[in-house]
Write an enzyme that holds these catalytic residues in place. Structure first.
Site, PDB file in Angstrom:
ATOM      1  N   GLY A 157      -4.376  -4.117   5.996  1.00 50.87           N
ATOM      2  CA  GLY A 157      -3.821  -5.255   5.271  1.00 50.87           C
ATOM      3  C   GLY A 157      -4.533  -6.559   5.535  1.00 50.87           C
ATOM      4  O   GLY A 157      -4.866  -7.316   4.621  1.00 50.87           O
ATOM      5  N   ARG A 158      -4.824  -6.860   6.811  1.00 52.07           N
ATOM      6  CA  ARG A 158      -5.475  -8.125   7.155  1.00 52.07           C
ATOM      7  C   ARG A 158      -6.940  -8.151   6.761  1.00 52.07           C
ATOM      8  O   ARG A 158      -7.582  -9.199   6.818  1.00 52.07           O
ATOM      9  CB  ARG A 158      -5.305  -8.395   8.650  1.00 52.07           C
ATOM     10  N   LYS A 202       0.826  -1.209   0.000  1.00 53.01           N
ATOM     11  CA  LYS A 202       0.000   0.000   0.000  1.00 53.01           C
ATOM     12  C   LYS A 202       0.858   1.257   0.000  1.00 53.01           C
ATOM     13  O   LYS A 202       0.609   2.193  -0.753  1.00 53.01           O
ATOM     14  CB  LYS A 202      -0.939  -0.025   1.203  1.00 53.01           C
ATOM     15  N   GLU A 234      10.465  -5.742   3.278  1.00 54.12           N
ATOM     16  CA  GLU A 234      10.542  -7.136   2.840  1.00 54.12           C
ATOM     17  C   GLU A 234      10.038  -7.291   1.406  1.00 54.12           C
ATOM     18  O   GLU A 234      10.636  -8.009   0.589  1.00 54.12           O
ATOM     19  CB  GLU A 234       9.714  -8.040   3.765  1.00 54.12           C
ATOM     20  N   HIS A 260      -3.831 -35.920  14.845  1.00 55.92           N
ATOM     21  CA  HIS A 260      -2.610 -36.695  15.046  1.00 55.92           C
ATOM     22  C   HIS A 260      -1.442 -35.785  15.431  1.00 55.92           C
ATOM     23  O   HIS A 260      -0.287 -36.154  15.280  1.00 55.92           O
ATOM     24  CB  HIS A 260      -2.282 -37.481  13.777  1.00 55.92           C
ATOM     25  N   GLU A 265      -3.597  -9.641  15.366  1.00 55.44           N
ATOM     26  CA  GLU A 265      -3.108  -8.308  15.042  1.00 55.44           C
ATOM     27  C   GLU A 265      -4.173  -7.261  15.334  1.00 55.44           C
ATOM     28  O   GLU A 265      -3.855  -6.112  15.666  1.00 55.44           O
ATOM     29  CB  GLU A 265      -2.683  -8.239  13.569  1.00 55.44           C
ATOM     30  N   LYS A 304      10.335  -3.471  13.235  1.00 52.58           N
ATOM     31  CA  LYS A 304      10.754  -2.934  11.932  1.00 52.58           C
ATOM     32  C   LYS A 304      11.763  -1.798  12.107  1.00 52.58           C
ATOM     33  O   LYS A 304      12.768  -1.718  11.400  1.00 52.58           O
ATOM     34  CB  LYS A 304       9.535  -2.417  11.154  1.00 52.58           C
TER      35      LYS A 304
END
Length: 527
Positions: A270-271, A213, A219, A388, A357, A503
């Site tokens: 973002g999420r 954005k 990253e 399992h 978050e 960050k």
């Protein structure tokens, strides 16, 4: 006008605290009334889904008090304020408009000089037109050849949601003839991630989607450089292989390095961005614009169910309030999301970010410390794999972990096999219902090692099959659940300051401007 108050100032909150431990689901589901309870403690969702909470530790008195808490907290009024464009994100002083990407719930919302609903529709149409041109061969690579793959470069919400949605619909699209291009994702700044993806795809026939954005995500830009180097080494023209999803004010907009840019804005976290161009570009390219449009329709339909003030008719609100009861009264610290569908293999990872978050906060909307716990730890894996793995702790561990099962009567491929008189799908569904009852009712045995205490609460979201519309409804359910819980706790669910400090310190390391402790740790790894 909604009033924002800490939960522990409300009379209904205090009343709820007195109702701890009053319901045993072991007793409820072992009683003669179990069948009626399972039928009655059920709420229809959109697109044929159902939310069943019969195995939760609630009764009529608790539900009545949760309704009082919803009313006193003005949860529906706060939701209305949100979708009508009030500044609900107090940390960043922004509106919160992700529901608007998939439908109009209230009045027109204007920001940045434009009607935001019209803006989101316009971007969706631009993405659809671009995808159609790629599929028809009107947009091709530098050799005039059609693209066959798409690869998204992003991290956090730019990766987890879109990746989970792609995997959820991949088999469905192949079965229904809408599969257009295979999709890949690069997220981790670890160079092994990008290297592995680039080695597995045909670079000459791949479109890369850079998602950021701000256009400054470290990253993502690092991985973009990695990809660009790979394209150049293969003798390919970068600008013929890359598009961007970004804001109109970012350095990625109107940039000659990209053949096209699609836009989002600061009002989509973002999420919460799977219904924007962040999810729209990759899903439209992979499956076609119609599939993405159906996904949005399913989400919009579920949003409408969140408008009902009656918690018994509002699945996201009810799910949220039961979660508050479990977290703040029963004092359970975590929740497991258990989809009995391999297609939802990455859905718990997306919900992990969405929930933790959003509601991992210890101060209220005004920045003042609160005196009660907020969001739980979220984890999960698809069944039957989890059985399992970590179910041992869930069944017999010292902590009680509330569970949420997701299951479908039919698989996506239509393929199956009969083994020992039952199909694989029937075995899968048998495991779901067995686990719900096993967790609730337990088992007494003379050998303590083989005894199960039971009274482990769970809910079940179920439907006929996982389709684009049901997936959209499922996503919206959880987004709205998290939102309502944040409203109850009086926290800001729409910023994420908790990810910023790391960050900042990482940049200090890279610029060699470090305090002693940081420098010493850096010396252990950076040579």
């Amino acid at each position: 006008m909604a009033t924002w108050s800490n939960a522990d100032t409300l009379s209904s909150w205090k009343k709820l605290q007195s109702l701890k431990g009053m319901v045993s689901v072991k007793d409820e589901l072992s009683s003669a009334n179990a069948v009626n309870r399972i039928k009655e403690y059920s709420v229809p969702m959109a697109e044929g889904l159902t939310y069943n909470y019969a195995a939760k530790q609630v009764n009529e008195q608790i539900l009545k008090t949760l309704q009082e808490l919803s009313d006193e907290s003005q949860l529906l009024e706060k939701f209305e304020a949100l979708y009508n464009g009030e500044v609900v994100n107090t940390g960043e002083k922004r509106m919160v408009l992700h529901q608007l990407t998939r439908g109009q719930l209230g009045k027109d919302v204007t920001a940045d000089g434009v009607n935001k609903r019209e803006f989101y529709i316009k971007e969706q149409k631009r993405i659809a037109d671009f995808a159609d041109k790629v599929h028809s061969g009107k947009i091709v690579n530098e050799k005039g050849e059609k693209f066959t793959s798409v690869c998204q470069i992003g991290i956090g919400g730019s990766d987890l949601g879109p990746r989970a949605m792609y995997l959820a619909l991949e088999n469905w699209a192949k079965k229904n003839g809408t599969f257009k291009m295979d999709a890949h994702f690069i997220s981790n700044v670890d160079p092994d991630d990008a290297s592995a993806v680039l080695a597995s795809i045909d670079l000459a026939h791949t479109i890369f989607i850079l998602v950021s954005k701000s256009g400054t995500t470290l990253e993502t830009l690092t991985n973009e450089s990695f990809v660009k180097a790979g394209l150049k080494k293969a003798g390919l023209e970068v600008s013929k292989h890359m598009i961007a999803v970004t804001s109109e004010t970012s350095p990625l907009a109107h940039n000659p390095d990209y053949m096209e840019a699609f836009y989002m804005d600061d009002y989509i976290g973002g999420r919460y961005s799977s219904c924007s161009g962040v999810g729209g570009a990759v899903l439209s390219l992979a499956f076609g614009p119609k599939v993405f449009a159906d996904f949005l329709d399913g989400a919009a339909a579920e949003d409408k169910t969140a408008l009902n003030k009656d918690i018994r008719k509002n699945p996201a609100l009810l799910d949220a309030l039961i979660g508050v009861y479990e977290r703040n009264v029963q004092e359970y610290p975590s929740t497991a999301i258990l989809p009995y569908s391999q297609a939802l293999s990455r859905f718990p990872a997306h919900l992990q970010q969405l929930d933790m978050e959003s509601n991992g906060k210890s101060v209220n909307r005004d920045g003042k410390e609160i005196n009660y716990v907020t969001g739980p730890v979220i984890f999960g894996e698809p069944g039957t794999n989890g059985q399992h793995s970590f179910y041992q702790l869930l069944h017999q561990g010292t902590n009680i972990v509330p569970l949420q099962f997701i299951a479908f009567s039919e698989n996506q491929t239509g393929k199956d096999v009969v083994i020992e008189d039952s199909t694989s799908q029937k075995k899968l569904c048998a495991n779901v219902v067995a686990q719900i009852v096993a967790f609730a009712c337990g088992k007494t045995d003379a050998d303590p090692n083989k005894s199960f205490a039971g009274n482990r609460p769970s809910s079940l979201i179920y439907g006929k099959s996982l389709t684009p519309k049901t997936l959209g409804a499922l996503l919206a359910h959880y987004e709205n659940k998290v939102m309502f819980q944040g409203f109850v706790w009086n926290i800001n669910s729409f910023d994420q300051e908790g990810v910023q400090l790391g960050k900042k310190l990482a940049k200090a390391v890279l610029s060699n401007n470090m305090e002693p402790a940081l420098a010493e740790y850096a010396s252990l790894l950076i040579k």
